[in-house]
Design a protein around this motif. Sequence first.
Motif, PDB file in Angstrom:
ATOM      1  N   UNK A 205       0.826  -1.203   0.000  1.00 54.71           N
ATOM      2  CA  UNK A 205       0.000   0.000   0.000  1.00 54.71           C
ATOM      3  C   UNK A 205       0.864   1.259   0.000  1.00 54.71           C
ATOM      4  N   UNK A 206       1.927   1.243   0.768  1.00 53.08           N
ATOM      5  CA  UNK A 206       2.820   2.406   0.797  1.00 53.08           C
ATOM      6  C   UNK A 206       3.478   2.620  -0.558  1.00 53.08           C
ATOM      7  N   UNK A 207       3.808   1.515  -1.241  1.00 50.38           N
ATOM      8  CA  UNK A 207       4.412   1.635  -2.566  1.00 50.38           C
ATOM      9  C   UNK A 207       3.432   2.261  -3.556  1.00 50.38           C
ATOM     10  N   UNK A 208       2.171   1.811  -3.473  1.00 50.34           N
ATOM     11  CA  UNK A 208       1.158   2.375  -4.368  1.00 50.34           C
ATOM     12  C   UNK A 208       0.967   3.865  -4.081  1.00 50.34           C
ATOM     13  N   UNK A 209       0.956   4.246  -2.802  1.00 51.98           N
ATOM     14  CA  UNK A 209       0.797   5.662  -2.446  1.00 51.98           C
ATOM     15  C   UNK A 209       1.966   6.477  -2.980  1.00 51.98           C
ATOM     16  N   UNK A 210       3.182   5.939  -2.833  1.00 52.97           N
ATOM     17  CA  UNK A 210       4.353   6.651  -3.328  1.00 52.97           C
ATOM     18  C   UNK A 210       4.299   6.794  -4.851  1.00 52.97           C
ATOM     19  N   UNK A 211       3.962   5.715  -5.542  1.00 48.28           N
ATOM     20  CA  UNK A 211       3.915   5.762  -7.004  1.00 48.28           C
ATOM     21  C   UNK A 211       2.799   6.686  -7.487  1.00 48.28           C
ATOM     22  N   UNK A 212       1.649   6.635  -6.800  1.00 43.79           N
ATOM     23  CA  UNK A 212       0.535   7.497  -7.204  1.00 43.79           C
ATOM     24  C   UNK A 212       0.867   8.960  -6.959  1.00 43.79           C
ATOM     25  N   UNK A 213       1.554   9.247  -5.850  1.00 48.48           N
ATOM     26  CA  UNK A 213       1.952  10.622  -5.575  1.00 48.48           C
ATOM     27  C   UNK A 213       2.909  11.124  -6.645  1.00 48.48           C
ATOM     28  N   UNK A 214       3.875  10.283  -7.014  1.00 48.10           N
ATOM     29  CA  UNK A 214       4.823  10.671  -8.054  1.00 48.10           C
ATOM     30  C   UNK A 214       4.103  10.890  -9.385  1.00 48.10           C
ATOM     31  N   UNK A 215       3.155   9.997  -9.710  1.00 50.18           N
ATOM     32  CA  UNK A 215       2.430  10.137 -10.964  1.00 50.18           C
ATOM     33  C   UNK A 215       1.542  11.382 -10.958  1.00 50.18           C
ATOM     34  N   UNK A 217       2.182  14.200  -9.445  1.00 46.03           N
ATOM     35  CA  UNK A 217       3.057  15.343  -9.713  1.00 46.03           C
ATOM     36  C   UNK A 217       3.442  15.389 -11.191  1.00 46.03           C
ATOM     37  N   UNK A 218       3.705  14.210 -11.767  1.00 47.23           N
ATOM     38  CA  UNK A 218       4.066  14.169 -13.180  1.00 47.23           C
ATOM     39  C   UNK A 218       2.901  14.641 -14.056  1.00 47.23           C
ATOM     40  N   UNK A 219       1.691  14.178 -13.705  1.00 51.20           N
ATOM     41  CA  UNK A 219       0.513  14.605 -14.465  1.00 51.20           C
ATOM     42  C   UNK A 219       0.303  16.111 -14.344  1.00 51.20           C
ATOM     43  N   UNK A 220       0.531  16.642 -13.138  1.00 53.29           N
ATOM     44  CA  UNK A 220       0.369  18.075 -12.930  1.00 53.29           C
ATOM     45  C   UNK A 220       1.368  18.856 -13.783  1.00 53.29           C
ATOM     46  N   UNK A 221       2.605  18.373 -13.884  1.00 50.08           N
ATOM     47  CA  UNK A 221       3.600  19.043 -14.733  1.00 50.08           C
ATOM     48  C   UNK A 221       3.153  19.031 -16.189  1.00 50.08           C
ATOM     49  N   UNK A 222       2.596  17.913 -16.644  1.00 48.13           N
ATOM     50  CA  UNK A 222       2.151  17.827 -18.033  1.00 48.13           C
ATOM     51  C   UNK A 222       0.989  18.777 -18.312  1.00 48.13           C
ATOM     52  N   UNK A 223       0.066  18.864 -17.321  1.00 46.14           N
ATOM     53  CA  UNK A 223      -1.083  19.757 -17.514  1.00 46.14           C
ATOM     54  C   UNK A 223      -0.629  21.203 -17.564  1.00 46.14           C
ATOM     55  N   UNK A 224       0.233  21.590 -16.644  1.00 43.82           N
ATOM     56  CA  UNK A 224       0.708  22.972 -16.608  1.00 43.82           C
ATOM     57  C   UNK A 224       1.649  23.274 -17.764  1.00 43.82           C
ATOM     58  N   UNK A 225       2.128  22.239 -18.446  1.00 38.29           N
ATOM     59  CA  UNK A 225       2.977  22.458 -19.607  1.00 38.29           C
ATOM     60  C   UNK A 225       2.280  23.209 -20.707  1.00 38.29           C
TER      61      UNK A 225
END
Length: 359
Positions: A205-215, A217-225
Amino acid sequence: MSTRTRRQWIVDSVVFGLAVVFGLWLAVGRMRWWPSPEPAWLLDLDQVAGALGCAALWFRRRWPVPLAAALIALSSFSELVGGAAMAALFTVAVLRPPRVTALLFAGGLVAAFTYQELRPEPDAPASLMLLFGLVVQGAVVGWGLAIHHRRKLVVSLRERAVRATREEIAREMHDVLGHRLSLLSVHAGALEFRPDAPADEIARAAKVIRESSHQALQDLREVLGVLRAPVGDRPQPGIGDLDALLEESRQAGMRVELRRDLRGEPPDTLGRTAYRIVQESLTNARKHAPGAAVEVTVDGGPENGLTVEVTNAAAGRSSGSGQGLAGLTERAAIVGGRLTYGPEAAGGWRVSAWLPWPP
């Protein structure tokens, strides 16, 4: 005083030059071709007024209304200032509201009438000269107002484009971050309500939370791009990414089934819209109908368009009716489609969209 651009210097120089040429042509004509019986001092005063009026045109951008009013007043006795007065009136028509232009236009007509009373032409009827002045002033004002309204239209279109861009960014952020954060909420909730879970489950569960948090942030960067690059320069999800989207939801504990029957590969814009509809519908089902089975149907082709349906079996439970679904309705409308949502008669909730398939 604001600094002129190169284009403004060129325009102002041309306007000044035309006013000077107009004044010189009239002055030479009075001396050679159609001499006036008026006293010499009046002609000298006329030339001084014309020279001052032409020089004053360099200030037409800074004080358009006072300058136009002063030159129109001078034109009531000076014919050599007429070119400068028309240039100033044109500037007001371009830069100021139409009601201000209308007042100065009326003042110009009064000045033309006064000039005919003070200095009538011996060989031309006064009515003809007044008509000529009316036509000239009307043409100048009409040209200026056309430019004024065109500039307002351009500004309005630019503002609409900016608003549309902001709305697009807002929709993207809502759809993308809403999906990711709902996944985070599910997994974090599992850790909260099962503190005694085995260590390997907590680690997963912690791994999924970490990966989802990273994703997220990545999605947010793409949107703001989109603020720095055209939308087409950024990778966009489509129909082919639905499997990964549904797998993320299954890992969060959702029961999701996909039925897909496509006769052809949909264009990028169409596939992206369909993906966002499914994404937002899954997010709403996860928040408002936890544990309910969800069925996703995507079918269609070039001949009859693309149909997207997302249903869940949670009777009497809302699957969202706020900004998210309103945004989906706007998305469908932008590409020429339609979207409906609401409870079903037999229970559950359905989101249904039809999108045209471009040729």
